[in-house]
Design an enzyme around this catalytic site. Structure first.
Site, PDB file in Angstrom:
ATOM      1  N   ILE A  20     -66.230  15.373  41.541  1.00  0.00           N
ATOM      2  CA  ILE A  20     -65.265  14.701  42.406  1.00  0.00           C
ATOM      3  C   ILE A  20     -65.696  13.236  42.466  1.00  0.00           C
ATOM      4  O   ILE A  20     -66.871  12.932  42.655  1.00  0.00           O
ATOM      5  CB  ILE A  20     -65.226  15.347  43.808  1.00  0.00           C
ATOM      6  CG1 ILE A  20     -64.205  14.651  44.710  1.00  0.00           C
ATOM      7  CG2 ILE A  20     -66.586  15.379  44.466  1.00  0.00           C
ATOM      8  CD1 ILE A  20     -64.015  15.352  46.063  1.00  0.00           C
ATOM      9  N   SER A  21     -64.756  12.325  42.254  1.00  0.00           N
ATOM     10  CA  SER A  21     -65.086  10.900  42.203  1.00  0.00           C
ATOM     11  C   SER A  21     -65.592  10.402  43.545  1.00  0.00           C
ATOM     12  O   SER A  21     -65.276  10.957  44.602  1.00  0.00           O
ATOM     13  CB  SER A  21     -63.856  10.083  41.795  1.00  0.00           C
ATOM     14  OG  SER A  21     -63.443  10.404  40.494  1.00  0.00           O
ATOM     15  N   GLN A  22     -66.355   9.318  43.493  1.00  0.00           N
ATOM     16  CA  GLN A  22     -66.838   8.727  44.738  1.00  0.00           C
ATOM     17  C   GLN A  22     -65.657   8.187  45.540  1.00  0.00           C
ATOM     18  O   GLN A  22     -64.648   7.737  44.970  1.00  0.00           O
ATOM     19  CB  GLN A  22     -67.848   7.635  44.446  1.00  0.00           C
ATOM     20  CG  GLN A  22     -67.300   6.410  43.757  1.00  0.00           C
ATOM     21  CD  GLN A  22     -68.396   5.505  43.241  1.00  0.00           C
ATOM     22  OE1 GLN A  22     -68.952   5.736  42.167  1.00  0.00           O
ATOM     23  NE2 GLN A  22     -68.707   4.466  44.000  1.00  0.00           N
TER      24      GLN A  22
END
Length: 210
Positions: A54-56
């Site tokens: 999951i992207s930052q």
């Protein structure tokens, strides 16, 4: 609610109030594995299984801000992953069409987005996102959440005049450029790089169960 997360990305430069409201409203902890939830509000990518992340939060907010969504756009997302970016986009636009190639992630995201969160403006499909979603084209905005060495031609063809496509452009395993493809209202294309990012690679084949 994730007000602390919204405050964090505001301090990092996000200015779009609609994006900040969406970041505060969508609980990122729902989209990460249970053993990672204490880090859900940290500005860092987290593993979600199947070799994906999951992207930052800042990158999710930045890409959402760069899409310049007014509330009624039709958006294609390539790479559903955890479903977090789709949930944020759903709070900002008319409809989100999201394609995921890994069956286990697609099933998990479908359960969370449709059954738990009951987001009726998110539409999910399993398949090769680099081919887009031709039956639903054109799209006002397209966002690719995995790195590609080139802009997929099929996606440019599915971008509406006046639209924008965002993707991490470059080879996997290093830093890519967040790249924007814009079409003017006559369909003329312009490209520009917006800054460095790091994403997992875009996959073009249906993955086995993980």
């Amino acid at each position: 609610m994730s007000q602390a997360l919204a405050d964090q990305v505001r301090a990092m430069g996000i200015r779009d109030e609609r994006v900040l409201h969406a970041m505060a409203r969508i609980d990122r902890s729902l989209f990460v594995p249970a053993d990672e939830r204490e880090l859900a509000d940290a500005d860092r990518p987290l593993p979600i299984g199947c070799g994906q992340t999951i992207s930052q939060p800042f990158v999710v907010a930045w890409m959402s801000e760069l899409l310049s969504l007014g509330g009624d756009e039709k958006v294609l997302e390539v790479g559903t992953g955890s479903g977090y970016q789709a949930a944020v986009l759903a709070a900002l636009c008319g409809d989100v069409y999201s394609v995921e190639i890994i069956p286990a992630l697609a099933a998990r995201a479908r359960h969370l987005l449709e059954e738990e969160l009951k987001l009726d403006n998110v539409h999910l499909a399993l398949g090769d996102g680099s081919l887009g979603w031709p039956a639903e084209a054109p799209f006002d905005r397209i966002v690719i959440t995995a790195a590609a060495p080139e802009v997929p031609p099929a996606l440019v063809e599915q971008l509406a005049p006046g639209g924008r496509l965002l993707l991490p452009l470059g080879e996997p395993g290093g830093v890519q450029e967040l790249h924007a493809v814009d079409l003017d209202w006559e369909g003329r294309r312009s490209d520009r790089d917006l800054g460095g990012v790091r994403f997992v690679p875009l996959t073009h084949r249906i993955e086995p169960p993980c």
